[in-house]
Design a protein around this motif. Structure first.
Motif, mmCIF file in Angstrom:
data_model
loop_
_atom_site.group_PDB
_atom_site.id
_atom_site.type_symbol
_atom_site.label_atom_id
_atom_site.label_comp_id
_atom_site.label_asym_id
_atom_site.label_seq_id
_atom_site.Cartn_x
_atom_site.Cartn_y
_atom_site.Cartn_z
ATOM 1 N N GLY A 1 0.814 -1.206 0.000
ATOM 2 C CA GLY A 1 0.000 0.000 0.000
ATOM 3 C C GLY A 1 0.848 1.256 0.000
ATOM 4 O O GLY A 1 0.479 2.274 -0.612
ATOM 5 N N LEU A 2 2.000 1.216 0.680
ATOM 6 C CA LEU A 2 2.889 2.373 0.716
ATOM 7 C C LEU A 2 3.479 2.664 -0.659
ATOM 8 O O LEU A 2 3.931 3.776 -0.927
ATOM 9 N N ILE A 3 3.493 1.668 -1.522
ATOM 10 C CA ILE A 3 3.958 1.866 -2.897
ATOM 11 C C ILE A 3 2.794 2.271 -3.799
ATOM 12 O O ILE A 3 2.927 3.162 -4.646
ATOM 13 N N ALA A 4 1.649 1.629 -3.596
ATOM 14 C CA ALA A 4 0.502 1.859 -4.481
ATOM 15 C C ALA A 4 -0.100 3.250 -4.307
ATOM 16 O O ALA A 4 -0.477 3.890 -5.306
ATOM 17 N N TYR A 5 -0.197 3.736 -3.070
ATOM 18 C CA TYR A 5 -0.829 5.043 -2.854
ATOM 19 C C TYR A 5 -0.067 6.187 -3.537
ATOM 20 O O TYR A 5 -0.694 7.039 -4.198
ATOM 21 N N PRO A 6 1.265 6.271 -3.416
ATOM 22 C CA PRO A 6 1.966 7.340 -4.160
ATOM 23 C C PRO A 6 1.769 7.242 -5.665
ATOM 24 O O PRO A 6 1.656 8.271 -6.351
ATOM 25 N N VAL A 7 1.732 6.010 -6.185
ATOM 26 C CA VAL A 7 1.503 5.836 -7.622
ATOM 27 C C VAL A 7 0.133 6.374 -8.011
ATOM 28 O O VAL A 7 -0.019 7.094 -9.015
ATOM 29 N N LEU A 8 -0.880 6.052 -7.214
ATOM 30 C CA LEU A 8 -2.239 6.527 -7.513
ATOM 31 C C LEU A 8 -2.359 8.040 -7.344
ATOM 32 O O LEU A 8 -3.137 8.689 -8.055
ATOM 33 N N ILE A 9 -1.605 8.605 -6.405
ATOM 34 C CA ILE A 9 -1.619 10.064 -6.239
ATOM 35 C C ILE A 9 -1.094 10.737 -7.500
ATOM 36 O O ILE A 9 -1.653 11.748 -7.969
ATOM 37 N N MET B 1 -10.453 10.411 -11.811
ATOM 38 C CA MET B 1 -11.404 9.340 -11.527
ATOM 39 C C MET B 1 -10.732 7.970 -11.555
ATOM 40 O O MET B 1 -11.135 7.057 -10.826
ATOM 41 N N VAL B 2 -9.709 7.817 -12.376
ATOM 42 C CA VAL B 2 -8.963 6.556 -12.392
ATOM 43 C C VAL B 2 -8.316 6.329 -11.030
ATOM 44 O O VAL B 2 -8.317 5.217 -10.492
ATOM 45 N N ALA B 3 -7.774 7.383 -10.457
ATOM 46 C CA ALA B 3 -7.154 7.274 -9.137
ATOM 47 C C ALA B 3 -8.180 6.932 -8.066
ATOM 48 O O ALA B 3 -7.924 6.109 -7.182
ATOM 49 N N VAL B 4 -9.364 7.551 -8.148
ATOM 50 C CA VAL B 4 -10.403 7.292 -7.138
ATOM 51 C C VAL B 4 -10.800 5.819 -7.147
ATOM 52 O O VAL B 4 -10.877 5.182 -6.088
ATOM 53 N N PHE B 5 -11.052 5.277 -8.320
ATOM 54 C CA PHE B 5 -11.409 3.864 -8.395
ATOM 55 C C PHE B 5 -10.206 2.974 -8.088
ATOM 56 O O PHE B 5 -10.371 1.829 -7.656
ATOM 57 N N GLY B 6 -9.009 3.499 -8.282
ATOM 58 C CA GLY B 6 -7.818 2.766 -7.857
ATOM 59 C C GLY B 6 -7.748 2.659 -6.338
ATOM 60 O O GLY B 6 -7.366 1.607 -5.801
ATOM 61 N N TYR B 7 -8.139 3.726 -5.640
ATOM 62 C CA TYR B 7 -8.194 3.672 -4.169
ATOM 63 C C TYR B 7 -9.209 2.638 -3.703
ATOM 64 O O TYR B 7 -8.976 1.928 -2.724
ATOM 65 N N LEU B 8 -10.327 2.564 -4.410
ATOM 66 C CA LEU B 8 -11.340 1.573 -4.065
ATOM 67 C C LEU B 8 -10.811 0.160 -4.287
ATOM 68 O O LEU B 8 -10.984 -0.724 -3.430
ATOM 69 N N ALA B 9 -10.165 -0.066 -5.429
ATOM 70 C CA ALA B 9 -9.615 -1.391 -5.718
ATOM 71 C C ALA B 9 -8.557 -1.780 -4.686
ATOM 72 O O ALA B 9 -8.488 -2.947 -4.257
#
Length: 226
Positions: free
Chosen positions: A178-186, A194-202
């Motif tokens: 998660g510490l890697i995925a969240y910066p990528v989604l940011i 919207m891609v990032a928002v649904f990425g947070y959900l996934a």
């Protein structure tokens, strides 16, 4: 003589203070429940004249529903991780208590970026700012949970054999991801909000999927490949 005097006046070593684990868990659960309750209270009931207008007004509020679901799933995932750590604690010290308070600080803060997102997700340019703040809030939550887990292990607060527990092992693998995925989604949110928002959900759903279920699926996929 001086040695005897020093020995007599020497202060006894202080033992680290231990806190009641049950009270900490009850207080933490209360804050998590309070934050989740605030999420749904931010959804405004639409008003319109006639059935068609009411349905249209209801559908127009989709950003609020999306923000609610994503935030609920994320808080739920954080609570599951927090709960799995707490179940294996034999004791808690002052440092762990303070780290836990910092976590609760940001859990209680989550309804604010959620509301912020729901209001500006359809506003050009502003939605990038809203999604960025939203992602940073989730990144901080994940970071603090990792800090809790690492500190509990290093301070010897966990029960013997906790590393062998399947849920604990799953958290050890998933939380750093998660510490890697969240910066990528940011970063993604700066270009495609919207891609990032649904990425947070996934990502939240990935954390919430039971470890055993995912393990069975991996075994089934491996067997099918053979």
């Amino acid at each position: 003589m001086d040695t005897e005097l020093d020995a007599a006046t020497a202060r006894p070593a202080r033992t680290p203070r231990r806190y009641d684990k049950t009270r900490m868990e009850a207080f933490s659960d209360g804050v998590f429940a309070f934050a989740i309750t605030l999420l749904v209270l931010d959804i405004v009931i639409p008003s319109a004249e006639g059935d068609r207008d009411l349905l249209a007004a209801f559908l127009e509020q989709w950003p609020e529903y999306v923000a609610y679901v994503v935030s609920f799933a994320t808080i739920g995932a954080i609570w599951l991780a927090h709960n799995s750590i707490s179940e294996h604690l034999t004791k808690v010290d002052s440092t762990y208590m303070r780290l836990n308070l910092v976590l609760l600080l940001f859990v209680a803060f989550t309804p604010f970026p959620t509301r912020f997102l729901s209001q500006y997700i359809q506003v050009q340019d502003a939605e990038r700012v809203a999604v960025t703040i939203y992602g940073i809030a989730f990144l901080v939550l994940a970071l603090i949970v990792v800090c809790l887990w690492v500190y509990a292990k290093r301070a010897g607060l966990l029960t013997h054999g906790a590393d062998d527990d399947k849920e604990v092992a799953a958290n050890s693998q998933r939380l750093p991801q998660g510490l890697i995925a969240y910066p990528v989604l940011i970063v993604v949110g700066l270009f495609w909000p919207m891609v990032a928002v649904f990425g947070y959900l996934a990502l939240a759903l990935y954390f919430m999927i039971p470890f055993r279920i995912r393990r069975r699926r991996q075994r089934a996929a491996a067997a099918a490949a053979k």
